[in-house]
Design a protein around this motif. Structure first.
Motif, short mmCIF file in Angstrom:
data_model
loop_
_atom_site.label_atom_id
_atom_site.label_comp_id
_atom_site.label_asym_id
_atom_site.label_seq_id
_atom_site.Cartn_x
_atom_site.Cartn_y
_atom_site.Cartn_z
N GLN A 342 55.63 48.29 31.41
CA GLN A 342 54.88 48.11 32.89
C GLN A 342 53.53 48.90 32.80
O GLN A 342 52.74 48.67 33.47
N LYS A 343 53.55 50.21 32.23
CA LYS A 343 52.24 51.09 32.11
C LYS A 343 51.19 50.20 31.13
O LYS A 343 50.01 50.18 31.71
N GLY A 344 51.94 49.25 30.15
CA GLY A 344 50.62 48.52 29.36
C GLY A 344 50.22 47.37 30.31
O GLY A 344 48.90 47.05 30.16
N LEU A 345 51.20 46.69 30.92
CA LEU A 345 50.87 45.74 31.72
C LEU A 345 49.85 46.01 32.90
O LEU A 345 48.76 45.22 33.26
N MET A 346 49.88 47.16 33.56
CA MET A 346 49.03 47.78 34.52
C MET A 346 47.46 47.88 33.93
O MET A 346 46.80 47.90 34.50
N ALA A 347 47.85 48.56 32.62
CA ALA A 347 46.37 48.77 31.90
C ALA A 347 45.83 47.61 31.65
O ALA A 347 44.37 47.69 31.42
N LYS A 348 46.30 46.36 31.72
CA LYS A 348 45.62 45.31 31.47
C LYS A 348 45.21 44.58 32.78
O LYS A 348 44.86 43.33 32.84
N GLY A 349 45.39 45.00 33.75
CA GLY A 349 44.94 44.72 35.02
C GLY A 349 46.23 43.95 35.94
O GLY A 349 45.43 43.22 37.16
N ASN A 350 47.27 44.02 35.84
CA ASN A 350 48.39 43.42 36.34
C ASN A 350 48.93 44.36 37.34
O ASN A 350 48.99 45.46 37.18
N LEU A 351 49.77 43.72 38.27
CA LEU A 351 50.41 44.45 39.20
C LEU A 351 51.89 44.75 38.51
O LEU A 351 52.52 43.85 37.90
N PRO A 352 52.56 45.87 38.84
CA PRO A 352 53.96 46.18 38.12
C PRO A 352 54.96 45.28 38.90
O PRO A 352 54.86 44.84 40.04
N ASN A 354 57.59 46.74 39.91
CA ASN A 354 58.52 47.55 40.90
C ASN A 354 57.63 48.49 41.89
O ASN A 354 56.42 48.83 41.49
N LYS A 355 58.19 48.92 42.83
CA LYS A 355 57.42 49.85 43.93
C LYS A 355 57.00 51.21 43.49
O LYS A 355 56.17 51.66 43.78
N THR A 356 58.04 51.94 42.68
CA THR A 356 57.61 52.99 41.81
C THR A 356 56.26 53.18 41.26
O THR A 356 55.42 54.04 41.52
N ASP A 357 56.27 51.99 40.42
CA ASP A 357 54.87 52.31 39.71
C ASP A 357 53.89 51.87 40.46
O ASP A 357 52.58 52.04 40.45
N LEU A 358 53.89 50.84 41.31
CA LEU A 358 53.05 50.42 42.48
C LEU A 358 52.26 51.38 43.25
O LEU A 358 51.14 51.60 43.42
N ALA A 359 53.17 52.46 43.25
CA ALA A 359 52.55 53.55 44.22
C ALA A 359 51.64 54.27 43.54
O ALA A 359 50.72 54.92 43.98
N THR A 360 51.81 54.35 42.09
CA THR A 360 50.90 55.18 41.41
C THR A 360 49.55 54.30 41.43
O THR A 360 48.30 55.04 41.46
N THR A 367 42.29 50.38 41.79
CA THR A 367 43.64 49.33 42.03
C THR A 367 44.34 49.69 43.50
O THR A 367 45.33 48.73 43.69
N ALA A 368 43.57 50.50 44.04
CA ALA A 368 44.59 50.71 45.38
C ALA A 368 44.28 49.49 46.24
O ALA A 368 45.48 49.28 47.16
N VAL A 369 43.39 48.71 46.33
CA VAL A 369 43.16 47.48 46.99
C VAL A 369 44.40 46.38 46.72
O VAL A 369 45.34 46.00 47.63
#
Length: 427
Positions: A342-352, A354-360, A367-369
């Protein structure tokens, strides 16, 4: 759901490695294939082109636990994937893992094409985003694992709105419409203050859900269309108001080329997938030469006073019921979609997923918006005949009739409800 990579969010890329799955349990409810010697994984070209290192890391995790196992990968474009999948599912050559758009899952779950999975065996399953969790759940069972998500946001031209004295993104719906009114008055009827394609049912249903309505409701296992409810009609009426006041383009079009139209410079704002604004600003699409430094994403406010609930698109991973390696397939999925993945996917511009990673992501200005917008989401009715509703384009046709004035909101909703009720409970 067919999507483009949401790299426009602007996160720096990173190389990651996925930790091996712990323990000996698989996520499959059937432990068949625990000693499989070969695994076949079908993914779309998004993974091949944009995060191949994550695929390799998942492979390495499984191969560490199962020395000597051969892992085959096949990559497909969205338009032809399901045709190939349908053909192979009729044989004994089914893949062991297959990527599905989240709106594609339902028809296959209804037909029993995928093996049930034990959700508790997958990392962060207790925190899966609601819309993604719904997409892999049917009749009380889990048939897939959310992979990643894509949300929707507002995007506006700062220069256009600054020209009428509006210098910060709207926080309320009243602020939004007041700003749009100023832009529309200044630019005239050849300009769309808000380019909102009429047949864009993802946007229209956001207004419906914001008003407390829905497409359909489940009553004791039987689904009933709900577009004629007072709440749904309120949402549809507001959507019509938007189209009437601010949309001065072709009112028979869908959203497929919205980013191209936006790039032509004849509109001040869109509401769409998070990648669309930046894609409009790509030199290939920007006919104004001004968009790169003038576009800004914002969380879309709703008429209710809350953030407008957004359709949560994304991908899921499933294990075909004909797979001969279901247990190892589940292990591969967990390695690919777990914490490091999930960290890798977020680093590529995707939303995770799960809510835990989304909160970060909410704590990062870059990425707040999209992360904040994704918190309030909706998904299609998980009814056995929903696929037939989509295939018949019932919602799109209703919206076109409303937007072009062919039917009143009430008449169009009533006709759509009748069409939905004919098929929504049919397997």
């Amino acid at each position: 759901m067919k999507r483009k990579l949401a790299a426009a969010i602007g996160i720096a890329g990173m190389m990651v490695s996925v930790a091996a799955c712990g323990g000996s349990d698989s996520g499959s409810s059937d432990n068949s294939g625990a000693d499989a010697k070969e695994l076949t994984v079908w993914l779309t070209v998004d993974a091949q082109n944009n995060w191949p290192e994550l695929v390799k890391a998942a492979d390495a995790a499984v191969q560490k636990k199962h020395p000597g196992i051969k892992i085959n990968h096949e990559y497909y474009g969205w338009p032809d994937k399901n045709t190939k999948l349908d053909a192979v599912l009729a044989t004994d050559k089914a893949p062991d893992v297959v990527e599905m758009g989240n709106t594609e899952m339902l028809g296959y779950m209804v037909k029993g094409a995928f093996a049930p999975l034990d959700a508790s065996k997958f990392t962060n399953s207790a925190a899966w985003l609601d819309g993604l969790k719904a997409s892999v759940t049917y009749d009380g069972k889990t048939y897939g694992v959310p992979y990643y998500a894509g949300g929707r946001v507002g995007n506006w031209r700062k220069d256009v709105f600054a020209s009428v004295g509006v210098k910060s993104a709207p926080k309320t719906y009243a602020e939004l419409t007041a700003a749009l009114d100023k832009v529309q008055k200044k630019e005239g009827d050849k300009f769309s203050a808000w380019y909102q394609p009429t047949r864009d049912w993802y946007a229209a249903m956001s207004f419906v859900y914001d008003a407390g309505g829905s497409i359909a409701v489940d009553s004791g296992g039987t689904w009933k269309a709900n577009l004629s409810s007072p709440e749904s009609l309120k949402g549809l009426t507001e959507f019509k108001n938007v189209v009437d006041k601010y949309m001065h383009g072709d009112k028979t079009k869908d959203e497929s080329d919205r980013y191209i139209v936006y790039g032509q410079g004849k509109s001040g704002m869109i509401f769409g997938a998070a990648w669309e604004g930046a894609t409009s600003a790509d030199p290939k699409n920007d006919k104004t030469g001004k968009l790169k430094d003038n576009l800004e994403n914002f969380v879309m406010p709703g008429p209710s006073g809350k953030n407008l609930p957004v359709f949560l698109g994304g991908s899921d991973l499933a294990v075909p019921v004909k797979s001969k390696a279901q247990a190892v397939a589940a292990e591969w999925i967990n390695a690919f979609t777990g914490t490091s993945g999930q960290k890798g996917l977020m680093a590529k511009g995707n939303l995770p997923n799960n809510k835990t990673d989304l909160a970060t992501l909410k704590n990062d200005p870059a990425t707040a918006v999209p992360a904040t917008a994704a918190e309030s989401n909706w998904f299609v009715p998980m009814a056995p005949g929903w696929g037939q509703v989509e295939k018949a384009q019932v919602l799109q046709n209703m919206l076109q009739n409303i937007g072009t004035g062919k039917q009143s909101v009430e008449a169009a909703a009533k006709a759509a409800d009748a069409a939905i009720d004919k098929v929504i409970n049919t397997k």
